[in-house]
Enzyme design. Structure first.
Site, mmCIF file in Angstrom:
data_model
loop_
_atom_site.group_PDB
_atom_site.id
_atom_site.type_symbol
_atom_site.label_atom_id
_atom_site.label_comp_id
_atom_site.label_asym_id
_atom_site.label_seq_id
_atom_site.Cartn_x
_atom_site.Cartn_y
_atom_site.Cartn_z
ATOM 1 C CB CYS A 55 8.823 24.942 -2.860
ATOM 2 S SG CYS A 55 7.789 26.135 -2.005
ATOM 3 C CG HIS A 66 7.252 23.507 2.299
ATOM 4 N ND1 HIS A 66 7.588 24.456 3.231
ATOM 5 C CD2 HIS A 66 7.021 24.196 1.144
ATOM 6 C CE1 HIS A 66 7.580 25.662 2.667
ATOM 7 N NE2 HIS A 66 7.256 25.531 1.404
#
Lengths: 342, 342
Positions: free
Chosen positions: A139, A252
């Site tokens: 990711c 994130h």
């Protein structure tokens, strides 16, 4: 209605996990056509009921037979499950999209971000009985490269210095629950329960929990280094990364310093990013409005802001070829589930 | 007992704030000798009682007369108070240690981290009736340079890329309270109260709230750039920084990529940092134990770990002269209060 006679048959491996659930949510949001869908999980979850798009499903235990007649199998149940059952599914003619790190660096396995290197999937066709495995990058890599690639195409990245701010979601649903539980405990003056992580996470942060390798980098950081080189098909691009887990629930963030081979000014970079597919620019200096994890949660696009000429140019003979950017992306949605579908 | 007849007379300006309180705590912990201490604050707090080292004090309103007979005045009440009353205190013969940014970049004003550039204070003497002003650097600068300077002395830093993870404490006691309140609200499913910060802070992070300048950097980031150049007395050192506020209560963290003029390997760097004053090395790769904000909270030392050779060396002709490090320091204690006392 996404149930269609001639559409592919799907299997979701690890359907009870955070990414598995998000796979379903993306299927639904995109109105992705399918003729059937098999909900697969471990023995523990087998037999449980699951409702999806107004139909009830019984979760089945994952076995080799699960993949009979499956066209597309979406794996998000960890590396060892992928290693054990991925090749079985391919053997049976399925196109496997694997979210684990099991096959990412294997030669011959495409490592794909659809907006970045769709060419790597060339020749792979669904529903022809010819199996194939496509690896989904980590990711952090996806989020970073969604923003860096359009600039890379224009001015060629020589070197990237990345510092991450990674959410609980990256460690799965149980980690998100632990962050919430710990936060409640700390606010009540109780000692925090540390099961998923070995130290207090609430109101704290720590170096990413991935194992540290002999070169001093942890595995998460080396994924950013190695996956970038593979996805860009450029073994010379230099990347360094420091990955930190922060007490954010989902999505994130990454602070990225980019050094380019060719000159690239701030305004050109902004224009390029504004036109980039899957990227949204949030960069309002006057009102101090920039990307945040909360702002991108449950969003498909990666947000980029703080786009600015790096003031540390002098050693580079004064050529403005360095930029700083700040990127946020929903780790589960874009970073895992959505990436499999473009 | 720190009350001593021949010791200096002190004044603490902004004694009710987070840094003011920490000043007192450091005075006490260090057994710092003084003959008297004046507790100063705004009109609002004047008249309130305060107990310190078994004595009761009445908080006095800050006026020009406050500094009559004061040898050392510790200012932590914001830039405008420092601008108004700092020169008054100096005029009356006090040595002012100013924690605000008001005078930091002024020529002739020493900007001092005692472990880094004590020489900048040469000639300044307390209690001789000759006033002087010493500026305390910004907390992010102090924490970064505590770790970077010993390496800089050995191999000369050419360029630093810094990404910060800054705690609520950096914005004062009210910001810490807001983070706690917001967290409770979010956990109860209520909308978060945003007074100090204009957006949700609980389980979120955002670009530092300091105003953004025309070059795209915010003031906090440019402090790291400019203060480093002043403290190291090297206008050629290149620094870039991205400053991010994270939902940590107290103590800042910083991811720092260092490029040196001379070769510097990982083991040498570790040895240098282990011997450095005010620095503790926490770098246990096998057990994934590294510095954390919680671990350094209320501690005097700055903790450094994740010390490793930057893998992105190739473009630098293969010379191993780049390192990555991760630094944590208590923003209030070391970053503000303690720094004034060494």
């Amino acid at each position: 209605m996404s149930l269609q006679e001639n559409a592919p048959s799907l299997a979701v491996v690890g359907v009870t996990g955070a990414v598995g659930q998000e796979f379903l949510s993306v299927l639904s949001d995109r109105d992705f056509p399918y003729r059937s869908i098999k909900m697969l999980a471990s023995k523990r979850s087998a037999g449980k009921q699951l409702s999806f798009q107004d139909r009830n499903y019984t979760i089945e235990e994952l076995t080799a037979e699960s993949f009979d007649g499956i066209d597309i199998a979406l794996f998000s149940a960890g590396g060892s499950i992928s290693k054990q059952f991925g090749p079985v599914a391919v053997e049976k003619g399925a196109v496997v999209v694997d979210n684990s790190s099991a096959f990412r660096m294997n030669e011959g396995i495409p490592l794909v971000i659809p907006e970045v290197n769709p060419e790597a999937m060339e020749g792979i066709k669904v529903g022809m009985g010819k199996g194939a495995l496509i690896a989904n990058p980590n990711c952090s890599t996806i989020i970073c490269l969604m923003a860096a690639t359009p600039l890379h195409r224009h001015a060629k990245v020589q070197r990237m210095v990345v510092s991450t701010y990674q959410a609980a979601s990256g460690a799965g649903a149980a980690a998100m629950e632990e962050l919430e539980l710990q936060t409640r405990e700390v606010l009540e003056g109780k000692p925090p329960t540390c099961k998923i992580f070995k130290q207090q996470y609430a109101f704290n942060l720590f170096s990413h929990n991935a194992p540290v390798l002999s070169n001093g980098y942890n595995e998460e950081e080396m994924k950013l280094v190695k996956e970038t080189q593979k996805i860009w098909n450029d073994m010379n691009v230099q990347v360094t990364a420091t990955c930190i887990r922060v007490p954010v629930m989902r999505a994130h963030a990454e602070s990225v310093n980019l050094q380019f081979e060719k000159p690239l000014d701030e305004d050109t970079a902004k224009d390029i990013l504004k036109k980039a597919s899957g990227v949204v620019v949030i960069d309002d200096r006057a009102s101090n409005h920039f990307p945040t994890p909360l702002g991108v949660s449950n969003k498909d696009d990666v947000a980029v802001g703080r786009i600015r000429r790096d003031v540390s140019q002098e050693g580079n003979h004064g050529i403005p070829s360095r930029l700083d950017i700040f990127v946020c992306g929903d780790q589960i949605r874009k970073g895992a589930a959505l990436n499999a579908f473009r």
